[in-house]
Design a protein around this motif. Sequence first.
Motif, PDB file in Angstrom:
ATOM      1  N   VAL A  39       0.929  -1.254   0.087  1.00  0.00           N
ATOM      2  CA  VAL A  39       0.061   0.080  -0.008  1.00  0.00           C
ATOM      3  C   VAL A  39       1.016   1.453  -0.061  1.00  0.00           C
ATOM      4  CG1 VAL A  39      -2.103  -1.103   1.044  1.00  0.00           C
ATOM      5  CG2 VAL A  39      -0.223  -0.286   2.494  1.00  0.00           C
ATOM      6  N   ASP A  40      -0.041   2.444  -0.435  1.00  0.00           N
ATOM      7  CA  ASP A  40       0.894   3.540  -0.520  1.00  0.00           C
ATOM      8  C   ASP A  40       1.006   4.222   0.818  1.00  0.00           C
ATOM      9  OD1 ASP A  40       1.185   4.248  -3.274  1.00  0.00           O
ATOM     10  OD2 ASP A  40      -1.021   4.025  -3.306  1.00  0.00           O
ATOM     11  N   LEU A  41       0.349   3.890   1.755  1.00  0.00           N
ATOM     12  CA  LEU A  41      -0.011   4.390   3.197  1.00  0.00           C
ATOM     13  C   LEU A  41      -0.346   3.718   4.161  1.00  0.00           C
ATOM     14  CD1 LEU A  41       1.070   7.017   4.849  1.00  0.00           C
ATOM     15  CD2 LEU A  41      -1.117   7.900   4.547  1.00  0.00           C
ATOM     16  N   ILE A  42       0.023   3.701   5.524  1.00  0.00           N
ATOM     17  CA  ILE A  42      -0.454   3.075   6.498  1.00  0.00           C
ATOM     18  C   ILE A  42      -0.983   3.794   7.831  1.00  0.00           C
ATOM     19  CG2 ILE A  42      -0.193   1.086   8.511  1.00  0.00           C
ATOM     20  CD1 ILE A  42       2.152   0.074   6.797  1.00  0.00           C
ATOM     21  N   ALA A  43      -2.151   3.752   8.144  1.00  0.00           N
ATOM     22  CA  ALA A  43      -2.925   4.576   9.089  1.00  0.00           C
ATOM     23  C   ALA A  43      -2.780   3.655  10.244  1.00  0.00           C
ATOM     24  CB  ALA A  43      -4.187   4.964   8.686  1.00  0.00           C
ATOM     25  N   ALA A  44      -2.223   4.099  11.433  1.00  0.00           N
ATOM     26  CA  ALA A  44      -1.985   3.357  12.522  1.00  0.00           C
ATOM     27  C   ALA A  44      -2.442   3.962  13.759  1.00  0.00           C
ATOM     28  CB  ALA A  44      -0.472   3.073  12.626  1.00  0.00           C
ATOM     29  N   GLU A  45      -3.078   3.157  14.575  1.00  0.00           N
ATOM     30  CA  GLU A  45      -3.354   3.587  16.063  1.00  0.00           C
ATOM     31  C   GLU A  45      -2.257   4.396  16.384  1.00  0.00           C
ATOM     32  OE1 GLU A  45      -5.781   2.142  20.037  1.00  0.00           O
ATOM     33  OE2 GLU A  45      -5.302   0.912  18.145  1.00  0.00           O
TER      34      GLU A  45
END
Length: 288
Positions: A39-45
């Motif tokens: 993926v282009d980006l990871i959104a993480a907690e």
Amino acid sequence: MPDSSLQPELQAGALYLVGTPIGNLEDITFRAVRVLNTVDLIAAEDTRHTGKLLQHFQIQTSQVSYHDHNTQQRIPELIAHLTEGKTLALVTDAGMPGISDPGYELVCACVQQGLTVIPIPGPSAVVTALAVAALPTDRFVFEGFLPAKGKARRDRITALQTESRTILLYESPHRLLQTLTDLATTLSPERPVTLARELTKRYEEFWRGTLADAIAHCTTVPPRGEFTIAIAGAPVSNPVLSEAAILDELKALMQQGLSRSEASRQLAQGTRFSRREVYQLSLRLSDG
């Protein structure tokens, strides 16, 4: 049957909900690693927490934080990222995104915008605890974390008093004893319970007994680690109806259009009578 063919190409503009280990890093799937790598980006907690996971699997994808305190700011940014045709993976600190975390809000925003959301299944503390709780698994309800205090907490626990399904809760160690005490007071000290601690980690532990026993146990052994609590549902007691009452109920059901057989089957499920016994009683009623 599972599709054995790999799909290396990700879908442009798609949000991937990637399940991550709840403790043991070996529980991640090959597909999850591939998606996180691609993926282009990871959104993480928590980017620091997820950073350790990414480092372990040599994943160099960039991260951005997404948590309870920045959803209003971050959701428009992530939606814009997706509408540009880029891919995004959402991860939580442990388990499946969207379960007791703000991933739900991002999923709703994507659905409203007509964007694709693709789940990458992974571990779940709820299902893991339920599977070994030795309590009924055919029907269960997940309540997440109970409200911390006040009327909201009392009302939630009171609502569980008559819940017949197995009940799953999350709880922190410093609040566990109070929660067990509140549950015992409202539900019953004799209600069976399983405490699942530190799931899949080195000190994983399962304790089984009644709520009263659990209170005694946690009083002498201070709770440590994160807990998933599985509580037996309320016993289902069939009402004791007289034959006259059964006949009245049958008559009402048949007047609603149910056949004699259908009405007998439905009524038998909520009484001490078998379906055959109810059907025999129904023969006293005319078809009209």
